[in-house]
Design an enzyme around this catalytic site. Structure first.
Site, PDB file in Angstrom:
ATOM      1  N   GLY A  13       9.173  44.548  25.077  1.00  0.00           N
ATOM      2  CA  GLY A  13       9.466  45.825  25.728  1.00  0.00           C
ATOM      3  C   GLY A  13      10.552  46.581  24.997  1.00  0.00           C
ATOM      4  O   GLY A  13      11.589  46.924  25.568  1.00  0.00           O
ATOM      5  N   THR A  15      10.140  49.611  23.443  1.00  0.00           N
ATOM      6  CA  THR A  15       9.808  51.015  23.169  1.00  0.00           C
ATOM      7  C   THR A  15      10.640  52.003  23.975  1.00  0.00           C
ATOM      8  O   THR A  15      10.596  53.200  23.698  1.00  0.00           O
ATOM      9  CB  THR A  15       8.316  51.298  23.473  1.00  0.00           C
ATOM     10  OG1 THR A  15       8.064  50.943  24.843  1.00  0.00           O
ATOM     11  CG2 THR A  15       7.398  50.507  22.557  1.00  0.00           C
ATOM     12  N   GLY A  19      15.449  47.761  26.166  1.00  0.00           N
ATOM     13  CA  GLY A  19      14.891  47.101  24.978  1.00  0.00           C
ATOM     14  C   GLY A  19      15.064  47.943  23.729  1.00  0.00           C
ATOM     15  O   GLY A  19      15.424  47.429  22.662  1.00  0.00           O
ATOM     16  N   SER A 137      18.327  40.866  36.843  1.00  0.00           N
ATOM     17  CA  SER A 137      18.697  42.130  37.508  1.00  0.00           C
ATOM     18  C   SER A 137      19.732  41.828  38.563  1.00  0.00           C
ATOM     19  O   SER A 137      19.716  40.759  39.186  1.00  0.00           O
ATOM     20  CB  SER A 137      17.496  42.781  38.192  1.00  0.00           C
ATOM     21  OG  SER A 137      17.957  43.862  38.994  1.00  0.00           O
ATOM     22  N   TYR A 150      10.101  42.062  43.643  1.00  0.00           N
ATOM     23  CA  TYR A 150      10.788  42.289  42.358  1.00  0.00           C
ATOM     24  C   TYR A 150      12.002  41.363  42.256  1.00  0.00           C
ATOM     25  O   TYR A 150      12.216  40.698  41.246  1.00  0.00           O
ATOM     26  CB  TYR A 150      11.211  43.761  42.269  1.00  0.00           C
ATOM     27  CG  TYR A 150      12.003  44.125  41.034  1.00  0.00           C
ATOM     28  CD1 TYR A 150      11.394  44.213  39.786  1.00  0.00           C
ATOM     29  CD2 TYR A 150      13.367  44.386  41.109  1.00  0.00           C
ATOM     30  CE1 TYR A 150      12.119  44.554  38.656  1.00  0.00           C
ATOM     31  CE2 TYR A 150      14.100  44.733  39.990  1.00  0.00           C
ATOM     32  CZ  TYR A 150      13.480  44.820  38.758  1.00  0.00           C
ATOM     33  OH  TYR A 150      14.200  45.150  37.636  1.00  0.00           O
TER      34      TYR A 150
HETATM   35  N1  LIG Z   1      16.928  50.173  34.495  1.00  0.00           N
HETATM   36  C1  LIG Z   1      17.478  49.407  35.415  1.00  0.00           C
HETATM   37  O1  LIG Z   1      18.192  49.889  36.331  1.00  0.00           O
HETATM   38  C2  LIG Z   1      17.290  47.905  35.360  1.00  0.00           C
HETATM   39  C3  LIG Z   1      18.124  47.104  36.157  1.00  0.00           C
HETATM   40  C4  LIG Z   1      17.953  45.715  36.121  1.00  0.00           C
HETATM   41  C5  LIG Z   1      16.993  45.145  35.304  1.00  0.00           C
HETATM   42  N2  LIG Z   1      16.187  45.966  34.552  1.00  0.00           N
HETATM   43  C6  LIG Z   1      15.180  45.296  33.718  1.00  0.00           C
HETATM   44  O2  LIG Z   1      15.303  45.748  32.389  1.00  0.00           O
HETATM   45  C7  LIG Z   1      14.043  45.561  31.712  1.00  0.00           C
HETATM   46  C8  LIG Z   1      13.739  46.810  30.908  1.00  0.00           C
HETATM   47  O3  LIG Z   1      13.588  47.899  31.797  1.00  0.00           O
HETATM   48  P1  LIG Z   1      14.124  49.370  31.464  1.00  0.00           P
HETATM   49  O4  LIG Z   1      14.988  49.784  32.587  1.00  0.00           O
HETATM   50  O5  LIG Z   1      14.630  49.448  30.081  1.00  0.00           O
HETATM   51  O6  LIG Z   1      12.738  50.193  31.647  1.00  0.00           O
HETATM   52  P2  LIG Z   1      11.878  51.075  30.655  1.00  0.00           P
HETATM   53  O7  LIG Z   1      12.717  52.126  30.006  1.00  0.00           O
HETATM   54  O8  LIG Z   1      10.719  51.511  31.475  1.00  0.00           O
HETATM   55  O9  LIG Z   1      11.414  50.060  29.517  1.00  0.00           O
HETATM   56  C9  LIG Z   1      10.489  49.033  29.814  1.00  0.00           C
HETATM   57  C10 LIG Z   1       9.974  48.459  28.519  1.00  0.00           C
HETATM   58  O10 LIG Z   1       9.133  47.341  28.835  1.00  0.00           O
HETATM   59  C11 LIG Z   1       7.861  47.578  28.277  1.00  0.00           C
HETATM   60  N3  LIG Z   1       6.849  46.993  29.132  1.00  0.00           N
HETATM   61  C12 LIG Z   1       6.618  47.221  30.450  1.00  0.00           C
HETATM   62  N4  LIG Z   1       5.621  46.461  30.883  1.00  0.00           N
HETATM   63  C13 LIG Z   1       5.201  45.734  29.822  1.00  0.00           C
HETATM   64  C14 LIG Z   1       4.196  44.766  29.634  1.00  0.00           C
HETATM   65  N5  LIG Z   1       3.371  44.375  30.633  1.00  0.00           N
HETATM   66  N6  LIG Z   1       4.051  44.222  28.403  1.00  0.00           N
HETATM   67  C15 LIG Z   1       4.848  44.603  27.388  1.00  0.00           C
HETATM   68  N7  LIG Z   1       5.818  45.502  27.497  1.00  0.00           N
HETATM   69  C16 LIG Z   1       5.984  46.076  28.712  1.00  0.00           C
HETATM   70  C17 LIG Z   1       7.724  49.080  28.140  1.00  0.00           C
HETATM   71  O11 LIG Z   1       6.829  49.380  27.083  1.00  0.00           O
HETATM   72  P3  LIG Z   1       5.405  50.084  27.273  1.00  0.00           P
HETATM   73  O12 LIG Z   1       5.443  50.862  28.566  1.00  0.00           O
HETATM   74  O13 LIG Z   1       5.307  50.934  26.051  1.00  0.00           O
HETATM   75  O14 LIG Z   1       4.417  48.964  27.295  1.00  0.00           O
HETATM   76  C18 LIG Z   1       9.143  49.444  27.733  1.00  0.00           C
HETATM   77  O15 LIG Z   1       9.350  49.227  26.368  1.00  0.00           O
HETATM   78  C19 LIG Z   1      13.019  45.228  32.797  1.00  0.00           C
HETATM   79  O16 LIG Z   1      12.758  43.838  32.789  1.00  0.00           O
HETATM   80  C20 LIG Z   1      13.731  45.621  34.084  1.00  0.00           C
HETATM   81  O17 LIG Z   1      13.279  44.892  35.186  1.00  0.00           O
HETATM   82  C21 LIG Z   1      16.321  47.316  34.555  1.00  0.00           C
END
Ligand SMILES: NC(=O)c1ccc[n+]([C@@H]2O[C@H](COP(=O)([O-])OP(=O)(O)OC[C@H]3O[C@@H](n4cnc5c(N)ncnc54)[C@H](OP(=O)(O)O)[C@@H]3O)[C@@H](O)[C@H]2O)c1
Length: 250
Positions: A13, A15, A19, A137, A150
């Site tokens: 992830g 993109t 990540g 998280s 979640y």
């Molecule tokens: N943002 C927050 O507040 C927060 C808080 C706690 C934890 N997190 C965790 O942080 C991680 C990253 O999230 P983010 O906030 O950075 O969100 P994001 O900007 O939506 O990024 C998510 C990334 O994961 C990839 N992805 C999603 N589903 C996938 C799949 N089935 N296979 C491969 N790649 C996948 C997406 O790529 P594509 O869509 O291009 O496939 C994208 O690169 C997640 O595990 C999330 O639960 C986020």
């Protein structure tokens, strides 16, 4: 010299959001980085923006057939890895009565099963001294409405952090996790909620945060880079919370 010079990292992830910021920071610290995502076009654009030390492999974290191909596809780029950041994921939220079996299976499949088997498949490629970092998280620290599945999936990843640390100690592989609080990324736009609902939720949450703002993806990435580096050589089975104090200050 950056603190990740001569290291090769694999980020699921990569993109967008946390990540992508981590890929940028790893490269700034001297690493070569392989990112995954589900869409080839997005991956190509991201690699082009990251520069010559970035590579990509299309892989859906929820698809075992993709995950089982990872070792061979990585070997076409590099013989070995030093860092794995198991980050890919998204959230689905509903009150307990609104949770469907499909939603339950989807979240556990992507967040837990895919994460576990990705790391399992990459183990033969990991050099002695490697670092694995999971993305959990801060929702695991307390109860919140609509987040039961979640949060349960992320709690399972917390458990993997400790148990894989135990299993991989003998191989001198460190296993830790980063636990982000509310972080400004695309994740909220992919929840299925309307723009109005998302703005409403953010307006409700922001005043509750100690710094009255969401974290940035780069603020989380800096903690991941630390855990990935030899500076964290005695940190094993731990979770670094990057939430601006939200989970401990009331
Ligand atoms: N943002 C927050 O507040 C927060 C808080 C706690 C934890 N997190 C965790 O942080 C991680 C990253 O999230 P983010 O906030 O950075 O969100 P994001 O900007 O939506 O990024 C998510 C990334 O994961 C990839 N992805 C999603 N589903 C996938 C799949 N089935 N296979 C491969 N790649 C996948 C997406 O790529 P594509 O869509 O291009 O496939 C994208 O690169 C997640 O595990 C999330 O639960 C986020």
């Amino acid at each position: 010299m950056g603190k990740l010079t001569n290291k090769t990292a694999f980020i699921t992830g990569g993109t967008s959001g946390i990540g992508l910021a981590t890929a940028q920071d790893f490269i700034n610290e001297g690493a070569r980085v392989i990112i995954t995502g589900r869409h080839s076009e997005t991956l190509n654009q991201t690699v082009a923006s990251l520069g010559p030390n970035a590579f990509s492999i299309a892989c859906d974290n929820g698809k075992m057939s993709d995950i089982l191909q990872l070792p061979e596809r990585i070997k076409a780029i590099t013989p070995a890895l030093d860092i794995v950041f198991a980050n890919a994921g998204y959230g689905r939220f509903a009150p307990v009565g609104g949770v469907t079996e499909a939603m339950f299976d989807e979240l556990f499949n992507v967040l837990v099963k895919g994460t576990f088997f990705t790391v399992q498949q990459l183990l033969p490629l990991l050099r002695e001294g490697s670092s694995i970092i999971f993305n959990t998280s801060v929702v695991t620290a307390y109860g919140s409405q609509n987040a039961s599945i979640y949060s349960a999936a992320k709690a399972a990843v917390q458990s993997l952090t400790k148990n894989l640390a135990a299993d991989l100690t003998a191989q001198k592989i460190r296993v830790n996790s980063v636990s982000p609080g509310y972080t400004e990324t695309d994740i909220f736009n992919k929840t299925g909620f309307t723009a109005e609902q998302i703005t409403g939720a953010k307006d409700y949450i922001t005043p509750l945060l100690p710094y009255k703002r969401f974290g940035t993806a780069m603020e989380v990435a800096k903690a991941v880079s630390f855990l990935a580096s030899d500076d964290a050589s005695y940190i094993h089975g731990a979770e670094i919370v990057v939430d601006g104090g939200y989970s401990v200050i009331r």
